[in-house]
Design a protein around this motif. Structure first.
Motif, PDB file in Angstrom:
ATOM      1  N   MET A   1       0.845  -1.185   0.000  1.00  0.00           N
ATOM      2  CA  MET A   1       0.000   0.000   0.000  1.00  0.00           C
ATOM      3  C   MET A   1       0.890   1.247   0.000  1.00  0.00           C
ATOM      4  SD  MET A   1      -3.347   0.451   2.403  1.00  0.00           S
ATOM      5  CE  MET A   1      -3.489  -1.335   2.442  1.00  0.00           C
ATOM      6  N   ASP A   2       1.636   1.389  -1.081  1.00  0.00           N
ATOM      7  CA  ASP A   2       2.627   2.450  -1.156  1.00  0.00           C
ATOM      8  C   ASP A   2       2.317   3.455  -2.249  1.00  0.00           C
ATOM      9  OD1 ASP A   2       4.355   1.625   0.929  1.00  0.00           O
ATOM     10  OD2 ASP A   2       5.067   0.005  -0.350  1.00  0.00           O
ATOM     11  N   ARG A   3       1.051   3.554  -2.618  1.00  0.00           N
ATOM     12  CA  ARG A   3       0.690   4.483  -3.662  1.00  0.00           C
ATOM     13  C   ARG A   3      -0.500   5.318  -3.222  1.00  0.00           C
ATOM     14  NH1 ARG A   3      -1.002   2.681  -9.780  1.00  0.00           N
ATOM     15  NH2 ARG A   3      -2.921   2.064  -8.711  1.00  0.00           N
ATOM     16  N   LEU A   4      -0.462   6.601  -3.565  1.00  0.00           N
ATOM     17  CA  LEU A   4      -1.572   7.507  -3.311  1.00  0.00           C
ATOM     18  C   LEU A   4      -2.287   7.787  -4.623  1.00  0.00           C
ATOM     19  CD1 LEU A   4       0.223  10.097  -0.986  1.00  0.00           C
ATOM     20  CD2 LEU A   4      -1.131   8.123  -0.287  1.00  0.00           C
ATOM     21  N   VAL A   5      -3.585   8.072  -4.533  1.00  0.00           N
ATOM     22  CA  VAL A   5      -4.375   8.333  -5.734  1.00  0.00           C
ATOM     23  C   VAL A   5      -5.337   9.486  -5.471  1.00  0.00           C
ATOM     24  CG1 VAL A   5      -6.123   6.604  -5.109  1.00  0.00           C
ATOM     25  CG2 VAL A   5      -5.841   7.263  -7.510  1.00  0.00           C
ATOM     26  N   CYS A   6      -5.610  10.254  -6.507  1.00  0.00           N
ATOM     27  CA  CYS A   6      -6.584  11.332  -6.422  1.00  0.00           C
ATOM     28  C   CYS A   6      -7.971  10.781  -6.735  1.00  0.00           C
ATOM     29  CB  CYS A   6      -6.225  12.447  -7.406  1.00  0.00           C
ATOM     30  SG  CYS A   6      -7.430  13.794  -7.471  1.00  0.00           S
ATOM     31  N   TYR A   7      -8.911  11.000  -5.847  1.00  0.00           N
ATOM     32  CA  TYR A   7     -10.268  10.491  -6.054  1.00  0.00           C
ATOM     33  C   TYR A   7     -10.921  11.133  -7.276  1.00  0.00           C
ATOM     34  CZ  TYR A   7     -12.499  14.876  -4.810  1.00  0.00           C
ATOM     35  OH  TYR A   7     -12.929  16.182  -4.837  1.00  0.00           O
ATOM     36  N   ASP A   8     -10.462  12.335  -7.635  1.00  0.00           N
ATOM     37  CA  ASP A   8     -11.136  13.124  -8.657  1.00  0.00           C
ATOM     38  C   ASP A   8     -10.609  12.828 -10.067  1.00  0.00           C
ATOM     39  OD1 ASP A   8     -12.921  15.028  -9.649  1.00  0.00           O
ATOM     40  OD2 ASP A   8     -11.519  16.679  -9.370  1.00  0.00           O
ATOM     41  N   THR A  12      -1.888   9.189  -9.819  1.00  0.00           N
ATOM     42  CA  THR A  12      -1.266   8.458  -8.716  1.00  0.00           C
ATOM     43  C   THR A  12       0.116   9.021  -8.402  1.00  0.00           C
ATOM     44  OG1 THR A  12      -0.330   6.790 -10.208  1.00  0.00           O
ATOM     45  CG2 THR A  12      -2.511   6.329  -9.271  1.00  0.00           C
ATOM     46  N   TYR A  13       0.532   8.801  -7.139  1.00  0.00           N
ATOM     47  CA  TYR A  13       1.824   9.278  -6.654  1.00  0.00           C
ATOM     48  C   TYR A  13       2.389   8.237  -5.690  1.00  0.00           C
ATOM     49  CZ  TYR A  13       0.053  13.896  -8.125  1.00  0.00           C
ATOM     50  OH  TYR A  13      -0.466  14.944  -8.842  1.00  0.00           O
ATOM     51  N   PRO A  14       3.717   8.128  -5.606  1.00  0.00           N
ATOM     52  CA  PRO A  14       4.293   7.284  -4.555  1.00  0.00           C
ATOM     53  C   PRO A  14       3.938   7.841  -3.184  1.00  0.00           C
ATOM     54  CG  PRO A  14       5.936   7.825  -6.236  1.00  0.00           C
ATOM     55  CD  PRO A  14       4.752   8.708  -6.495  1.00  0.00           C
ATOM     56  N   ALA A  15       3.682   6.963  -2.229  1.00  0.00           N
ATOM     57  CA  ALA A  15       3.350   7.409  -0.874  1.00  0.00           C
ATOM     58  C   ALA A  15       4.482   8.259  -0.315  1.00  0.00           C
ATOM     59  CB  ALA A  15       3.088   6.212   0.023  1.00  0.00           C
ATOM     60  N   GLY A  16       4.120   9.370   0.298  1.00  0.00           N
ATOM     61  CA  GLY A  16       5.104  10.258   0.883  1.00  0.00           C
ATOM     62  C   GLY A  16       5.586  11.356  -0.043  1.00  0.00           C
ATOM     63  N   GLU A  17       5.250  11.260  -1.324  1.00  0.00           N
ATOM     64  CA  GLU A  17       5.727  12.267  -2.273  1.00  0.00           C
ATOM     65  C   GLU A  17       4.893  13.539  -2.218  1.00  0.00           C
ATOM     66  OE1 GLU A  17       5.377  12.394  -6.981  1.00  0.00           O
ATOM     67  OE2 GLU A  17       7.093  11.153  -6.372  1.00  0.00           O
ATOM     68  N   ALA A  18       3.612  13.405  -1.961  1.00  0.00           N
ATOM     69  CA  ALA A  18       2.721  14.561  -1.954  1.00  0.00           C
ATOM     70  C   ALA A  18       1.507  14.241  -1.095  1.00  0.00           C
ATOM     71  CB  ALA A  18       2.276  14.904  -3.377  1.00  0.00           C
ATOM     72  N   ALA A  19       0.823  15.297  -0.635  1.00  0.00           N
ATOM     73  CA  ALA A  19      -0.437  15.136   0.089  1.00  0.00           C
ATOM     74  C   ALA A  19      -1.614  15.568  -0.762  1.00  0.00           C
ATOM     75  CB  ALA A  19      -0.417  15.933   1.390  1.00  0.00           C
ATOM     76  N   ARG A  20      -1.310  16.362  -1.803  1.00  0.00           N
ATOM     77  CA  ARG A  20      -2.356  16.855  -2.700  1.00  0.00           C
ATOM     78  C   ARG A  20      -1.931  16.614  -4.139  1.00  0.00           C
ATOM     79  NH1 ARG A  20      -5.851  19.512   0.573  1.00  0.00           N
ATOM     80  NH2 ARG A  20      -7.187  20.185  -1.138  1.00  0.00           N
TER      81      ARG A  20
END
Length: 398
Positions: A1-8, A12-20
């Motif tokens: 679970m090391d990836r972030l995604v924008c709901y909108d 996608t971004y690597p976890a820790g790279e950005a919050a927005r």
């Protein structure tokens, strides 16, 4: 679970790279492809507290492992039906009492997961429940905590936070900009702000607990107060995940409640706007949700619309009456900021939105029993101008 995604927009971004996201919307952890089923009672692990499971019951869908200390006790809060406050011919109301978390609010869920993932100093921008939660959890693990509070924060509240011995700064200047400052500057501290991805990951567990309690059925709706939009985002994230896992016969509708004196998300809902814009809020007894420019407001608005719910404004009079009703008739002491949830249920039932066959879960986000010393020791609080915050924080962690 090391990836972030924008709901909108789906970026996608690597976890820790950005919050927005580059599109401006907040990110959350991508759990696509994660398999999940309701745990057996034997799966509680080290998270058992007073006979109830903690949020770590759902570790398989969390981006962290239990760090021990206070974080092991977050979650596992009671859910019970409260017939004494149900309106005539209205729905069945089930209260989720988050005031039984270690520091008395739902904020402990996000802090527990955040501090379980991060190393080194942690911080937050808050003058209330979140500040108290971060300071306490850091103290339990002998970690440095940096707390940035507004210049007008009462001494009594500072004293409650200061007892956990964080680095506590009362910031002069435009306090609302501090949220962006902590995203834009490398201060050497991981800031667990209201809608940070790690906080949302922890806060989603309240909806997991509610839905598991109803399984194999589900509540018809979940009603909760909304401020920054982080908690609403967590509830929506949980429902999306549980629906994808095939564990919901129908997705509960999300209803959000705000104080009418400061209701940017409700205003956007009423107008049919796609985005939430800042408002000029007025003073309200609902101080914990008095947020005129919610950073995840548009995501919270999307959550209500996507589930066929709504966003409701509650008058000051109705909110205060509901605070008294919960205490006198249900035996539950909450802040006025929490009482907007059941006040909204009452209004929605009167409007025919909820009927006697509906099961409604109301999230009471914090406790009304909190108290502390009346004054803060002046040596525990540093006064600082907003422009000097970066140097002051770096001095601590260097």
């Amino acid at each position: 679970m090391d990836r972030l995604v924008c709901y909108d927009c789906g970026e996608t971004y690597p976890a820790g790279e950005a919050a927005r996201c580059a599109c401006g919307e907040p990110l959350w952890f991508d759990t696509d492809g994660t398999e999940f089923s309701w745990p057996d009672a034997s799966d509680a692990g080290d998270g058992v507290r007073l006979g109830r499971d903690s949020l770590w019951r759902y570790e398989s869908v969390l981006p962290a492992s239990p760090p021990g200390g206070l974080a092991a006790a977050a979650g596992g809060t009671p859910l019970f039906r409260a017939p004494s406050i149900e309106p005539p011919d209205g729905p069945r109301i089930h209260l989720k009492v988050e005031g039984t978390n270690p520091t008395g609010s739902f904020k402990d869920r996000g802090t527990a997961v955040g501090i379980g993932r991060l190393d080194g100093p942690v911080g937050t921008v808050s003058h209330g429940n979140m500040a108290l939660s971060v300071a306490a959890h850091a103290a339990a693990l002998d970690r440095e905590a940096v707390i940035l509070v507004a210049e007008d924060t009462p001494d009594s509240r500072l004293a409650m936070i200061a007892q956990h011995d964080p680095h506590l700064f009362r910031v002069r200047g435009e306090y609302g900009r501090l949220y962006d400052d902590t995203l834009e500057r490398d201060l050497g501290v991981a800031f667990l702000n209201s809608d940070a991805p790690l906080r949302v990951a922890g806060q989603k567990t309240v909806a997991y607990e509610i839905c598991e309690a109803f399984a194999p059925d589900a509540p018809d709706a979940i009603v909760l107060p909304v401020s920054s939009g982080g908690q609403a985002s967590g509830v929506w994230k949980a429902l999306r995940e549980l629906d994808a896992a095939g564990l919901l016969p129908a997705v509960p509708r999300i209803y959000l409640a705000q104080a009418a004196r400061c209701d940017p998300i409700a205003r956007a809902f009423r107008r049919g706007d796609a985005r939430v814009e800042p408002v000029e809020g007025e003073p309200t007894a609902a101080v914990s949700i008095n947020n005129a420019d919610p950073p995840s407001g548009t995501r919270a608005l999307a959550a209500a619309r996507a589930t066929d719910g709504a966003v409701v404004s509650v008058s000051e009079e109705a909110m205060l009456a509901e605070t008294d009703r919960l205490a006198a008739d249900a035996g539950v002491s909450v802040e006025p900021s929490c009482a907007v949830a059941t006040a909204a249920i009452r209004e929605l039932a009167a409007a025919g939105e909820f009927g006697p066959d509906d099961d409604i879960a109301a999230i009471l986000t914090g406790s009304g029993y909190k108290y502390g010393p009346s004054e803060a020791d002046g040596s525990t609080v540093r006064e600082v101008d907003r422009a000097d915050v970066p140097d002051a924080v770096r001095e601590i962690v260097s």
